[in-house]
Design an enzyme around this catalytic site. Structure first.
Site, mmCIF file in Angstrom:
data_model
loop_
_atom_site.group_PDB
_atom_site.id
_atom_site.type_symbol
_atom_site.label_atom_id
_atom_site.label_comp_id
_atom_site.label_asym_id
_atom_site.label_seq_id
_atom_site.Cartn_x
_atom_site.Cartn_y
_atom_site.Cartn_z
ATOM 1 N N HIS A 1 11.105 -5.985 -15.018
ATOM 2 C CA HIS A 1 11.108 -6.299 -16.450
ATOM 3 C C HIS A 1 9.952 -5.593 -17.147
ATOM 4 C CE1 HIS A 1 12.303 -9.482 -19.606
ATOM 5 N NE2 HIS A 1 11.750 -8.437 -20.193
ATOM 6 N N LEU B 1 9.241 0.250 -21.653
ATOM 7 C CA LEU B 1 8.576 1.560 -21.699
ATOM 8 C C LEU B 1 8.571 2.130 -23.115
ATOM 9 C CD1 LEU B 1 9.844 3.190 -18.372
ATOM 10 C CD2 LEU B 1 7.622 2.156 -18.825
ATOM 11 N N ARG B 2 9.294 1.504 -24.018
ATOM 12 C CA ARG B 2 9.254 1.798 -25.463
ATOM 13 C C ARG B 2 9.838 3.145 -25.881
ATOM 14 N NH1 ARG B 2 8.901 -3.320 -26.759
ATOM 15 N NH2 ARG B 2 6.850 -4.256 -26.577
ATOM 16 N N HIS C 1 12.081 -14.139 -17.536
ATOM 17 C CA HIS C 1 10.898 -14.889 -17.995
ATOM 18 C C HIS C 1 11.127 -16.387 -18.262
ATOM 19 C CE1 HIS C 1 12.798 -13.857 -21.781
ATOM 20 N NE2 HIS C 1 12.344 -12.627 -21.779
ATOM 21 N N HIS D 1 1.957 -3.000 -27.235
ATOM 22 C CA HIS D 1 1.954 -2.840 -28.693
ATOM 23 C C HIS D 1 0.670 -2.139 -29.092
ATOM 24 C CE1 HIS D 1 5.511 -5.211 -29.526
ATOM 25 N NE2 HIS D 1 5.060 -6.162 -28.725
ATOM 26 N N HIS E 1 17.997 -13.025 -21.532
ATOM 27 C CA HIS E 1 16.837 -13.537 -22.282
ATOM 28 C C HIS E 1 17.304 -14.862 -22.885
ATOM 29 C CE1 HIS E 1 13.574 -13.100 -25.486
ATOM 30 N NE2 HIS E 1 14.370 -13.997 -26.020
ATOM 31 N N ASP F 1 7.160 -8.436 -17.611
ATOM 32 C CA ASP F 1 7.551 -8.342 -19.024
ATOM 33 C C ASP F 1 6.508 -7.526 -19.799
ATOM 34 O OD1 ASP F 1 8.889 -8.558 -21.397
ATOM 35 O OD2 ASP F 1 8.627 -10.714 -21.637
#
Lengths: 308, 447
Positions: free
Chosen positions: B60, B63-64, B232, B309, B179, B305
């Protein structure tokens, strides 16, 4: 001696809160009799990002009474920000030469962040659902003025506790003075998890009323009905509004407070409000609260911004 | 190319072997594992009693890329992975555009190949644009490399839509990663519905918003009998439901993050946005129940997870700051320090939770040091002490609530397919003075 900012009442000791109240008592005595120069030569930025009548007027008047100048900025809504960050906005306001900032905004947690970034005192005039420190101070001041001994005083807070910054400030400060706080509210407006350990939460106003020395009514906004938190304001009023039947259940010396503005017909019925004002006006402290707001805010500005 | 690693304290959760060993690596594979390997002509590295785990597998990770390159890229994310001991990561599809089409699916894998660090297993979207309405092209995504499907970051709101997608995914033999969040119960929330959140005046995300969807997914999979993975898990109510499902033989796997195991809602006190994540940090009882679920096997995977940012996003006020914390570079030492050192988990159990079990859930290689398997491994120095220092992360994200924590159990070498990708905090292709093979292995081979 004092913290730089007034944002979170739990960062103040009982002694510090008492010295604010003491100074407020001084201003109650002396205002109108003499001229103060505590803030002479000081510009104080007053910026409200939410509607307000009494708090804003009270702060502005306090600044003027102390000889300072108000630099006011009152955007209608936060959307007026036009991409500028809040930090930039505040720094811009301060760069015009401010000795302190008095701020109201709808975002909880915003002031902690902003206060770290500015050097001048940051005074909360209400921060989202977080806290409203000067309201709590003026309420404590008003309870004392009404003749109550705070030690062991029983204050019942009624209404929308969940969304109330006043309730949160009260929960920080009232226990320091030995006040016992209980609550009366439906679960959507006061979830079990929010009730502080040891405090009583009544799910029925009638049952709670005989306990109280002070009944503190909170505003229930129309928005709560739109959010479905109460089926309707009428349903709320039927179960948690103060009405004539409720008035018959309170102790003889019980006083009534409200941070304003009142919604007659919701948190208190029209009949009950009229009866109280006609029969026992001395037990209705609403106007005294407003008036004391001025003295308490003068005291806060004096101690945090002036020479102290 | 052969190398012999001596002085290992092996922890192989697949075979259960725990003890001193030597490992011979040949052409990217484990050639031999034995207490002593004699007469081999190969360069040698003596790791002097350090633990050796299979390369960690994080199922989880965000990598954006594409679209969120200011937060993380495949390259920086993979560098963070090998720096943290992870040989494999599964990346979530909530990019921009999302991994709901073959072009982005292929793009991410190309970027991963050119980074040449960790193995990257893309997770495909469950629905187009992650909107929860129409199924994504599951078969096509699988053909192009998807190892599972998820709309992570949000649930599939419509149970009927999800039901059909789960059936289709079961034909492909790939897991559906859910999720779990009922948006009508959590909408607008930022923190757990507990004393801290209420004190701060923030809107709350109650535990039941997670648990009702956990229940829905379990009930759906009771019928579908596919591979269901619950991402999660954060609260005791969900754990109770997992117990209920286990008793009834419903198939599922479930993960917990290091932060939900180690922190509670108090970490958000004074509006710390580095502790703002979804699901939120919950109560001490929730945390205890997650740990117990891990020990009971109800939750069998630890995943980070990893959600990087930028600092300017996290510096916003609490409500407007984004959810998420980074985890790749801190997970192993934090869990070693807080769980293994405190005897709550054994090293072998931790290795299983972080390598074998996630590899099995994804159906990918890893989690074993048996001869013939890919030479993915991490060397863990149990005694070396360090401090969590976000400014030293390879990840572009610095958003961790663990800054300044004292840790042990540091990954000091990560090998992927026989190639050393990380050594002593240096990452191949990233750190300037990364050692050459000759510097890593002495040529005085054999014995």
């Amino acid at each position: 001696m004092f913290a730089k900012d007034l944002i979170d009442l739990s960062s103040f000791s009982l002694g510090e809160l008492e010295s604010i109240l003491e100074r407020a008592a001084f201003y109650r005595e002396e205002t109108g009799r003499r001229t103060f120069r505590v803030l002479e030569g000081h510009n104080i930025t007053v910026s409200f990002w939410e509607h307000s009548t009494r708090t804003r007027l009270s702060f502005e008047l306090a600044i003027k009474e102390l000889g300072g100048r108000v630099v006011g900025y009152y955007p209608e809504t936060a959307s007026e920000q036009k991409g500028e960050t809040m930090e930039d906005t505040v720094k811009t306001l301060i760069s015009l030469g401010s000795s302190a900032v008095v701020f109201r905004h709808s975002l909880p947690g915003l002031f902690h962040r902003l206060a770290q970034k500015v050097e001048v005192p940051f005074i909360s005039a209400g921060e989202g659902c977080y806290q409203h420190p000067t309201q709590t101070l003026l309420d404590i001041f008003t309870m004392r003025q009404a003749g109550f001994d705070l030690q062991g005083l029983k204050v019942l807070m009624v209404g929308d506790i969940l969304h109330s910054r006043v309730a949160r400030s009260h929960m920080c400060a009232l226990p320091l003075f030995g006040v016992e706080v209980a609550f009366a509210a439906p679960p959507p407006l006061l979830p079990d998890g929010m009730v502080p350990p040891g405090a009583t939460c009544y799910r029925n106003l009638e049952e709670a009323l005989p306990w109280a020395d002070v009944v503190y009514l909170l505003r229930v906004q129309k928005e709560r009905q739109e959010q479905g938190l109460v089926p309707s304001l009428g349903e709320y009023a039927a179960l948690f509004g103060l009405n004539l039947a409720g008035l018959s259940r309170v102790k003889s010396g019980t006083c009534f407070m409200h941070p304003g503005p009142i919604n007659p017909g919701v948190e208190i019925s029209h009949e009950a409000l009229r009866a109280l004002e006609n029969v026992a006006p001395e037990r209705v402290l609403f106007r005294k609260q407003v008036k004391n707001g001025l003295y308490v805010r003068m005291a806060v500005l004096d101690l945090l911004v002036g020479s102290g | 190319m052969k190398v012999l690693i001596k002085g290992c304290f092996l922890c192989d959760p697949c075979s259960g072997w725990e003890g001193p060993a030597e490992i011979l690596v040949k052409e990217g594979k484990i050639e031999a594992v034995a207490p002593s390997i004699e007469g081999v002509d190969a360069p040698v590295m003596d790791i002097k009693g350090c633990y050796v785990f299979p390369g960690l597998v994080d199922m989880h990770v965000h990598l954006r890329e594409p679209g969120g390159e200011s937060k993380e890229t495949v390259f920086t994310g993979c560098a963070a992975a090998v720096a943290g001991g992870f040989a494999s990561v599964a990346c979530m599809p909530n990019t921009s555009p999302p991994l709901d089409r073959k072009e982005t699916m292929l793009y991410v894998q190309q970027r991963a190949a050119s980074a040449g660090l960790a193995r990257v297993y893309p997770i495909g979207a469950l629905t187009k644009e992650l909107r929860g309405l129409e199924p994504a092209p599951l078969w096509e995504l699988a053909r192009e490399g998807a190892r599972g499907f998820s709309d992570d970051g949000r649930p599939v709101k419509d149970g009927g839509v999800l039901y059909k997608i789960m059936q289709w995914a079961s034909l492909l033999g790939l897991p559906v990663i859910s999720h779990c969040e009922e948006l009508s119960l959590s909408a607008g929330g930022a923190v757990h519905a507990g004393p801290c959140g209420y004190r701060m005046g923030l809107p709350v995300i109650p535990s039941c918003s997670e648990a009702v969807i956990v229940a829905r997914e379990l009930l759906l999979n009771r019928e579908v009998k596919g591979k269901l993975h619950l991402a999660h898990i954060s609260c005791k109510e969900s754990v109770e439901l997992l117990g209920w499902a286990r008793e009834r033989g419903i198939d599922f796997t479930a993960e917990v993050t290091p932060h939900h195991l180690l922190l509670t809602e108090e970490a958000v006190e004074s509006f710390n946005t580095d502790a703002k994540m979804n699901p939120p940090l919950r109560s001490p009882e929730d945390r205890d129940s997650l740990l117990q679920a891990l020990r009971d096997g109800l939750i069998n995977i630890i995943a980070t997870d990893h959600a990087p940012h930028t600092s300017w996003e996290k510096e916003k006020d609490f409500l407007n700051a984004p959810f998420g914390v980074v985890g790749l570079e801190t997970a192993l030492p934090l869990l070693w320090t807080e769980l293994v050192e405190k005897k709550l988990l054994s090293p072998l159990e931790l290795a299983g939770l972080m390598s074998l079990n996630p590899a099995k859930a994804l159906g990918v290689p890893g989690g074993t040091l048996a001869p013939g398997s890919p030479a993915d491994l991490v060397v863990v120095d149990a005694n070396r002490e360090s401090e969590v220092a976000p400014e030293k992360f390879f990840s572009r994200g610095r958003n961790t609530p663990f800054k300044g924590w004292k840790v042990k159990g540091l990954p000091v070498l990560t090998m992927v397919e026989g190639d050393v990708k990380m050594y002593e905090g240096l990452v191949k292709g990233f750190s300037e003075n990364f050692p050459s093979p000759a510097e890593l292995f002495s040529e005085a081979g054999g014995s």
